[in-house]
Scaffold this motif. Structure first.
Motif, PDB file in Angstrom:
ATOM      1  N   PRO A  91     -55.818  -9.250  61.691  1.00 35.71           N
ATOM      2  CA  PRO A  91     -55.958  -7.815  62.003  1.00 35.71           C
ATOM      3  C   PRO A  91     -54.794  -7.213  62.775  1.00 35.71           C
ATOM      4  N   PHE A  92     -53.581  -7.426  62.279  1.00 38.96           N
ATOM      5  CA  PHE A  92     -52.434  -6.813  62.956  1.00 38.96           C
ATOM      6  C   PHE A  92     -51.417  -6.271  61.956  1.00 38.96           C
ATOM      7  N   VAL A  93     -51.852  -6.031  60.706  1.00 38.36           N
ATOM      8  CA  VAL A  93     -50.880  -5.659  59.677  1.00 38.36           C
ATOM      9  C   VAL A  93     -51.040  -4.244  59.125  1.00 38.36           C
ATOM     10  N   PHE A  94     -52.189  -3.610  59.317  1.00 45.23           N
ATOM     11  CA  PHE A  94     -52.414  -2.310  58.670  1.00 45.23           C
ATOM     12  C   PHE A  94     -51.368  -1.280  59.085  1.00 45.23           C
ATOM     13  N   LYS A  95     -51.131  -1.192  60.386  1.00 44.09           N
ATOM     14  CA  LYS A  95     -50.201  -0.189  60.896  1.00 44.09           C
ATOM     15  C   LYS A  95     -48.787  -0.467  60.397  1.00 44.09           C
ATOM     16  N   SER A  96     -48.365  -1.725  60.469  1.00 44.10           N
ATOM     17  CA  SER A  96     -46.993  -2.094  60.115  1.00 44.10           C
ATOM     18  C   SER A  96     -46.737  -2.040  58.616  1.00 44.10           C
ATOM     19  N   PHE A  97     -47.687  -2.515  57.826  1.00 37.10           N
ATOM     20  CA  PHE A  97     -47.462  -2.642  56.382  1.00 37.10           C
ATOM     21  C   PHE A  97     -47.850  -1.397  55.598  1.00 37.10           C
ATOM     22  N   PHE A  98     -48.968  -0.787  55.958  1.00 32.14           N
ATOM     23  CA  PHE A  98     -49.524   0.296  55.149  1.00 32.14           C
ATOM     24  C   PHE A  98     -49.489   1.655  55.854  1.00 32.14           C
ATOM     25  N   ASN A  99     -48.999   1.670  57.102  1.00 28.34           N
ATOM     26  CA  ASN A  99     -48.957   2.895  57.900  1.00 28.34           C
ATOM     27  C   ASN A  99     -50.334   3.539  57.998  1.00 28.34           C
ATOM     28  N   VAL A 100     -51.349   2.683  58.177  1.00 25.03           N
ATOM     29  CA  VAL A 100     -52.729   3.137  58.318  1.00 25.03           C
ATOM     30  C   VAL A 100     -53.169   2.876  59.756  1.00 25.03           C
ATOM     31  N   ASP A 101     -53.747   3.881  60.389  1.00 28.70           N
ATOM     32  CA  ASP A 101     -54.320   3.690  61.717  1.00 28.70           C
ATOM     33  C   ASP A 101     -55.564   2.823  61.571  1.00 28.70           C
ATOM     34  N   GLN A 150     -40.267  -6.672  53.342  1.00 28.57           N
ATOM     35  CA  GLN A 150     -39.745  -5.366  53.757  1.00 28.57           C
ATOM     36  C   GLN A 150     -40.098  -5.017  55.207  1.00 28.57           C
ATOM     37  N   LYS A 151     -41.264  -5.484  55.691  1.00 24.42           N
ATOM     38  CA  LYS A 151     -41.805  -4.900  56.915  1.00 24.42           C
ATOM     39  C   LYS A 151     -42.153  -5.906  58.007  1.00 24.42           C
ATOM     40  N   LYS A 152     -41.822  -7.170  57.822  1.00 25.26           N
ATOM     41  CA  LYS A 152     -42.247  -8.150  58.817  1.00 25.26           C
ATOM     42  C   LYS A 152     -41.633  -7.904  60.185  1.00 25.26           C
ATOM     43  N   GLN A 153     -40.469  -7.228  60.220  1.00 26.17           N
ATOM     44  CA  GLN A 153     -39.837  -6.945  61.513  1.00 26.17           C
ATOM     45  C   GLN A 153     -40.632  -5.925  62.323  1.00 26.17           C
ATOM     46  N   LYS A 195     -53.930  -0.305  69.128  1.00 22.00           N
ATOM     47  CA  LYS A 195     -53.018   0.338  68.174  1.00 22.00           C
ATOM     48  C   LYS A 195     -52.869  -0.492  66.905  1.00 22.00           C
ATOM     49  N   GLU A 196     -52.789  -1.822  67.051  1.00 20.70           N
ATOM     50  CA  GLU A 196     -52.530  -2.679  65.897  1.00 20.70           C
ATOM     51  C   GLU A 196     -53.792  -3.108  65.154  1.00 20.70           C
TER      52      GLU A 196
END
Length: 260
Positions: A91-101, A150-153, A195-196
């Protein structure tokens, strides 16, 4: 019903816990699959005759969607033959990968056709055209692997570490101890965690603690109910009953009797 749980491929194991497959080729009637809080949001693809209905919300789901933290118990209602492929995500990928809150889809979902970085209509058509489950899983894996590249950083690795500690201790380590071990202030941890993940660290720990007790109860891995209570860090039996009923809608005893 054929239910399988597969290990996540190495290329996406950083953020995918495992893959669940539910498949039924011959059912003619209606099937209701219960779904309780487990701490893991996910990506779900469904191939069904009459669609996937979520109860009690009465919502018909799209072919591919993200679902957030499940806090209230739900049922997935299906009619006729079906295939569900679920990639359970840390549960720490939605914001980073999909730009979903992530907080916005607690007990809810996000239709992936709204994710403009991918032509999901074409992708869904490809998934439907593949004949085997393995081909569908490979296609979803490649999609997620490309997002990781693309987004792991953007991933908050401190929150990843906090989540791992909560999972490893079945929610029994104090949040203060986790914050200290990660050299992060408690309020900072809470703010970044919400947030994450969409949950506070304490909320997430309570879900993981519940899930450990739920698994023990479902597997009948106990002699007396008090074993579950104290092995999973509940203060007493009444505390365990309150938490269990909050997440399932039933007392532990009623659930155990119903599943005998």
């Amino acid at each position: 019903m054929d239910h399988q749980k597969l290990r996540a491929p190495e290329c996406i194991s950083l953020f995918v816990k495992d893959i669940w497959i539910y498949k039924e080729d011959t059912v003619n009637g209606q099937v209701n699959l219960p779904f309780f809080a487990d701490g893991y949001p996910g990506l779900l693809f469904q191939q069904t005759k009459e669609g996937l209905l979520i109860k009690p919300h009465g919502k018909l789901m799209p072919l591919s969607f993200l679902y957030g933290q499940t806090i209230q118990p739900i049922e997935m209602q299906l009619t006729g033959p079906y295939l569900l492929i679920i990639f359970r995500l840390y549960p720490f990928v939605f914001k980073s990968f999909f730009n979903v809150d992530p907080q916005s889809i607690n007990d809810g979902c996000y239709d992936l056709t709204s994710f403009r970085e991918i032509d999901m209509d074409s992708f869904n058509d490809r998934l439907l055209a593949y004949r085997t489950v393995d081909e569908k899983i490979e296609a979803i894996t490649q999609l997620l692997s490309s997002l990781l590249a693309q987004k792991k950083q953007k991933l908050d690795l401190k929150i990843k570490q906090a989540i791992e500690r909560i999972i490893q201790t079945n929610g029994q380590e104090s949040i203060h101890a986790i914050a200290s071990a990660l050299y992060i202030h408690g309020r900072t941890l809470e703010r970044r965690f919400i947030k994450e993940t969409g949950l506070s660290p304490k909320q997430f720990a309570k879900i993981i603690q519940f899930q450990a007790s739920f698994s023990q109860l479902a597997l009948k891995d106990f002699k007396k109910m008090n074993e579950i209570v104290y092995e999973n860090g509940f203060a007493d039996q009444s505390h365990f009953i309150r938490v269990f009923k909050a997440f399932t809608g039933e007392t532990p005893r009623v659930f155990s009797q119903r599943t005998d």
